[in-house]
Each structure stands twice: as C-alpha cells, then as structure tokens.
Design a protein around this motif. Structure first.
Motif, PDB file in Angstrom:
ATOM      1  N   ASN A   8       0.814  -1.237  -0.379  1.00  0.00           N
ATOM      2  CA  ASN A   8       0.051  -0.572   0.277  1.00  0.00           C
ATOM      3  C   ASN A   8       0.536   0.969   0.074  1.00  0.00           C
ATOM      4  N   LEU A   9       1.624   0.730   0.864  1.00  0.00           N
ATOM      5  CA  LEU A   9       2.802   2.231   1.204  1.00  0.00           C
ATOM      6  C   LEU A   9       3.329   2.994   0.309  1.00  0.00           C
ATOM      7  N   ALA A  12       1.037   3.921  -2.639  1.00  0.00           N
ATOM      8  CA  ALA A  12       0.468   5.489  -2.117  1.00  0.00           C
ATOM      9  C   ALA A  12       1.829   6.375  -3.001  1.00  0.00           C
ATOM     10  N   THR A  13       2.552   5.704  -2.523  1.00  0.00           N
ATOM     11  CA  THR A  13       4.043   6.987  -3.592  1.00  0.00           C
ATOM     12  C   THR A  13       4.084   6.825  -4.262  1.00  0.00           C
ATOM     13  N   ALA A  39      -3.795   8.043  -3.081  1.00  0.00           N
ATOM     14  CA  ALA A  39      -3.148   8.207  -2.604  1.00  0.00           C
ATOM     15  C   ALA A  39      -2.997   8.097  -0.878  1.00  0.00           C
ATOM     16  N   ASP A  40      -3.512   9.203  -0.423  1.00  0.00           N
ATOM     17  CA  ASP A  40      -3.763   9.374   1.382  1.00  0.00           C
ATOM     18  C   ASP A  40      -4.613   7.862   1.819  1.00  0.00           C
ATOM     19  N   GLU A  43      -3.047   4.533   1.072  1.00  0.00           N
ATOM     20  CA  GLU A  43      -1.814   4.427   2.703  1.00  0.00           C
ATOM     21  C   GLU A  43      -2.230   3.671   4.044  1.00  0.00           C
ATOM     22  N   HIS A  44      -3.821   4.328   4.302  1.00  0.00           N
ATOM     23  CA  HIS A  44      -4.315   4.176   5.582  1.00  0.00           C
ATOM     24  C   HIS A  44      -4.852   2.938   5.367  1.00  0.00           C
TER      25      HIS A  44
END
Length: 596
Positions: A8-9, A12-13, A39-40, A43-44
DNA sequence: GCCGTTTTCGGCCCGACTGTTTTCAGTCG
C-alpha cells in the motif's frame, strides 16, 4: 513475466509522484487533489490493495474511482501503468527525492532541478545542498538569500529525520500534557484547557504536544505558560506560544477567547481528513467552516461558538468524539444519527492480563508485585474480577510432567493466597487463574494438554519468530486459537512494539474468522508500547462481529492504571460497551470465559 | 479524477505563513 506485489505504501508513493508530476505539468488542480486523496486513502487501508483487487473490490476504496481503479488494474496485471510512465517521463527524475525536503513542493523542486541542472545527479539532495552552500540558489527567480538558507537548514532537518522519527508513546505525551494543563489551570483567567491534535484523538503515538486555553486575557495566559520550565522559547505571538521542554519535546499553546473557543478546538483537534470532509459537508449547507467560526456563504456573516457541541449543532450534527474523527464514516454516521455510544473506562469490570511475582519458572518476565497487591488494586479500581495470566513455565528447562506439577502447585497457591486475602478485606474481587501461553512457531501451545486442568482459561500470544511469512503466520495463529477449548483470548495479536517493531504479517481477515469461530476475544493490550490490537484493526474486526478484551498486561500494580489507553484504542475502533467482554459483570463474564 | 441530502454535471476545505513580491505563488497542516 514476474509481477512484483506492491505494498500500500508503495502504491501511495506512486500516486503521489503522479500528483506531483501533474502539478509540475500544470494539470487540472482537482485532478492533482484526486490523486493525492487516493494516495492517502490507500496508505491508510488496513487490507492490502492487491487483495481488494483480487476480490474485485477496488471501488470500495474511498477516493478511487473508475479512472484510478483502471490504472491499478493494469498495475496488478502487468506490473506497470503505461500512462503513469508517460507522465513521469515528462518530469526530470531528480524532482521526486527533493519532495521529502521540508518546504519543497513540486513547483520549487522542479525549478531547482531544472535551473541547477541536477537531472543526472545520483544524490540529488546532496547536490542541492552543495549548490545552496555555493550560493547558487539565491539568484534563481523566485528564490532569494533567505530561501537559500532555509533550504540548507531544511536539508539538515531532512537528514536528521531520516535517522529517527521523534514521536512518543501516547501515555508519555499525555503525562507531559497533564502537567502543563495543570499549570495553566492555576491562572485565574483560564476558563478551560484541552489537549489538541493527535493527543486529543488518542492516537497511539504523538509528535508535538498541542494545548488550547480559553481566556479573555490571552497575553497574560501566554506569559503564564512561559513560566513553565523550558529550555527554549521557539515562538510567541498573539495566538499563543511554542516552547521546547528540557526533554526536547515541543509544546504549542493556543489561546482563544471563550466565545470563539469551540471552532478553534474543533479545527486543531483534526484530523485533517475529518476537517476536510466536514467542510465539504458544510458547503452543501452553504456554510464555510474555519478555525474562527462558521460563515454563511450567501451573506458572509460569521457565527462564533463557545463549544464544539454548538459548532457541530450548527451543521445539524451531534458532537462527534475526538477518537472517531478520522474520516472513517463518522460524519455520515452522525448525519444518520447512528454514532455508536463508545465504551468508557468506567465500563471496565476486570483486568484479565496480569503478571504477578509468583515464580513459576517461566520463559518470560515475571511481575514485581504480589497477588494480594494486585487484588487490592483491582478492588480499588472497582473491578469485579481479575485474571492472573503469568507466562507459562519455560518448555526448554522442564519436562512435561514438571510443567504440569508447576501449574498444579501454582493453582493451589493462588487459591490459598486468595482466600487469605478475602478474609482481610471488606471489598471483594473475584479471581480467575489463567495463564499467558506462548504460541510456538508451528502454532502449537507451550502448555501440555494435561496442564490445562489447572487453569480456568488461557490467553495465547506470540513471543517468538515474529518474522514468519504471511501464510505461515496466519496458519500459526489460526491453529493456536482453536488449539484448546480453554483458549479464550488472543493476546497482543500483532506483537508490535510502538516506534520499535512492526507487527507480524498475517491475513487478519482469516485470523478474525478463526477467532469468531471459536468465540475467542481479541485482546486490546493497553501496555503503552503495545496498544495492540491497533485501532484500525479493531475497527475492521468489529465489522466482522468480533469481541475484545481490554487488558493492561501489568507487570506491576501501578501499571493497572493504564487501562484507559486500551479503552482509547477501543474507542478509536468505534467499540461500544457491548463489544468488550470485560465490560460484562462477573456472572456473565464467567459464563463467557468458562463457556458455560 | 472523484462524487452525490442541491447535483450524473459542476463543483471540489480553509487559512496562515513565508518569501518574493507590488498582488501573489507555493507550501503546510
């Protein structure tokens, strides 16, 4: 073709890079916002985007619509997205690393990379640092001497940040804040004080400590704040001040007059995502929200609010508990009148995870206080029952028969200690003889079958082999929770240590399903460095119908006071009293624990 | 590009701060 599975990170990046590229390319600014938002959101997420894609559920991710979903589909199928590659090609590569430097956004980073020809540099940040120190930035249009200096110090900050993130555990921040708030309250002009930000929302780790004070005498109160011992005054203005404590922690005070305090409290409590959603919602009612108050869009007239309750009421909403303000559907729930009534610390009737100083030759650490001390403390806390959950006897140093014998003697000893305690006190508290049993790497339990005769129930926890791959870890936990009927609680399920160690990698949906099947409660461990199950997984598990047991894992009597932090985690996961097994009264709890 | 208690089209959170600028752009929270 080998398709790498992106986390996910990483996704998101990637989306943030596209957003930055679009910004440089002067694309429609709402498209840029859309990518950042997606992206936010990704990431969460608590589940992997790849898993959602596998199940055809990409459209369930907020902020991901048909466009981005289409690109993600291509990403998972082929390992890349042609459109993204094309966009990235139009922007010099060196721009992206610079975005991590505070104060540099896409536009400035692009300008610097282009003007200074940093395109080919291997270490772009280093090259920029050198250019700044050589005075090459000041002459660039839009920059000056000051920005050049700022970039040098920002790069220094950036390099420090790479080494260590300066967050603290919630109870640490809480303790500091309580002391300063007590200091503030001593001033007669202070009407009210509150924690702000992540501290007020009870996030498990906190960066800076932000505090609000309501007063008609802001200057006086700010000066009083500055009487609090500190090493450095960072900033002082009409709205408050920022100081650096002797322990290096930064504390912000914001002062506001009482009649406008509500909007300020609301705004600085956040979260950012909650506020964005709330402001969008406000606009549908032609009301523009800010930290000052609420403005009628049509007339431009401003309304001020004493309290947050009044602020939310102006929008036609009930007050929303700070722990819920993460844009996880709380605003929609508030609109529908369906906000849960969150569990509170006084709802807790017992603590089931307590380590005493009784030496049963365990493989892990003992507590430091006696059974009687813990019972007395429990009675003091108004608990109806506690569970003694020492670690199992070490399996490497004992034979099976020795372990069975230790457990038998322990049960007898605890019962004897209990009856002598009960005779001495007026206030009773019931006791369960439990045990915290290691989940071995293969999912077996570190307690022989016959030893279960000498416990009422057990907590099973992982204390070794944290780095198993997802499949093994999942099978391991699933096996353990179903290993014996007396397994009733899965202790600190992820095994994370805040700021130190990530949690284990497991398929949580599968773990939750197994716990549900065996009616095993997920522990919400209130120990400050654990706060485990993490709040976002509590939120997910709750939707699967799981129940929780909030425990302190106390290794000393004083640590039994930490229950409130476990309650915070539960509240952040939207748990009500009914979702918590140790909010049950003694009889009901006993029936649950002993499966009667 | 996303999204729906006014909308499937036409909006999209808001203000502070900073540095470079004579009126604003970029960044941040």
């Amino acid at each position: 073709m080998i398709i790498s599975i992106m986390t996910n990170l990483e996704i998101a990046t990637l989306l943030r890079k596209i957003a930055a590229a679009y910004q440089i390319l002067e694309e429609n600014r709402f498209k840029i916002i859309a990518y950042d938002r997606a992206a936010d959101s990704i990431e969460h997420l608590t589940s992997e985007t790849k898993d959602l894609w596998d199940n055809g559920k990409l459209d369930e991710i907020p902020g991901v619509g048909s466009g981005i979903a289409h690109y993600l589909d291509e990403l998972f199928r082929t390992g890349k997205v042609k459109h993204f590659d094309d966009v990235m090609k139009r922007v010099p590569k060196g721009v992206f690393p610079l975005l991590s430097v505070p104060g540099l956004g896409p536009k400035k980073a692009h300008k610097l990379v282009t003007e200074l020809r940093l395109k080919g540099a291997k270490d772009v940040v280093g090259a920029l640092d050198a250019a700044a120190k050589a005075g090459k930035i000041a002459p660039i249009e839009g920059f000056g001497e000051k920005s050049q200096e700022d970039i040098i110090s920002a790069i220094a900050t950036y390099k420090r940040g790479q080494i260590k993130e300066n967050r603290m555990e919630l109870p640490v921040a809480d303790a500091i804040a309580q002391e300063i708030m007590a200091h503030l309250k001593k001033h007669s002009a202070v009407v009210r004080v509150d924690a702000l930000g992540s501290l007020r929302r009870k996030v498990s780790t906190v960066g800076d400590i932000d505090i609000a004070a309501a007063t008609k005498k802001p200057e006086e109160v700010t000066l009083h704040f500055l009487d609090y011992p500190h090493q450095k005054l960072v900033e002082q203005g009409p709205g408050g001040a920022t100081i650096l404590l002797k322990n290096g922690r930064q504390v912000d005070l914001r002062v506001q007059r009482p009649d406008a305090y509500g909007a300020m409290l609301q705004y600085f409590t956040g979260s950012k995502h909650h506020n964005i959603k709330l402001r969008s919602y406000g606009l549908t009612k032609r009301k523009s929200l800010s930290e000052h108050g609420i403005k009628e869009v049509k007339t431009g007239s401003m309304r001020y609010f004493h309290t947050e309750e009044a602020f939310y009421k102006e929008l036609g909403l009930p007050w929303i508990a700070p722990e819920m303000r993460e844009d996880k559907g709380e605003i929609e729930a508030a609109q529908a009148g369906k906000l849960p009534k969150l569990v509170e610390t006084q709802d807790i009737k017992g603590d089931l995870h307590i380590h005493t100083n009784y030496d049963l030759e365990s493989s892990h650490d003992l507590g430091v206080d006696s059974l009687a001390d813990h019972l007395t403390k429990a009675a003091e806390l108004d608990y109806e029952y506690i569970g003694l959950s020492d670690h199992n006897p070490s399996i490497t140093n004992h034979t099976e028969n020795q372990i069975i014998d230790i457990m038998k003697r322990r049960k007898a000893k605890y019962e004897q200690l209990y009856s002598s305690w009960v005779k001495k006190v007026s206030r009773k508290c019931q006791m369960f003889v439990m045990c915290e049993v290691d989940i071995l790497p293969d999912g077996k339990l570190a307690l022989p079958e016959k030893a279960f005769e000498f416990v009422d129930a057990v907590i099973v926890s992982i204390h070794s082999s944290f780095t198993q791959d997802k499949k093994h870890m999942t099978d391991r936990i699933v096996r353990a929770v179903g290993a014996h009927p007396k397994v009733r609680i899965l202790g600190h399920p992820t095994g994370r240590l805040l700021l130190k160690r990530e949690g284990v990698n497991a398929d949580w949906a599968a773990v939750f399903a197994a716990c549900k099947k065996h009616d095993v409660a997920l522990e919400i461990n209130a120990y400050p460095s654990r706060l485990d199950l993490p709040d976002d997984l509590v939120f997910d598990a709750l939707r699967e119908g799981l129940r929780f047991c909030i425990d302190t894992d106390a290794h000393a009597v004083g640590q039994m006071e930490m229950m409130k932090y476990g309650v915070s985690v539960s509240r952040r996961g939207w748990a009500t009293k009914g979702d918590i097994v140790n909010a049950l009264g003694y009889n009901e709890f006993k029936d649950w624990l002993l499966k009667i």
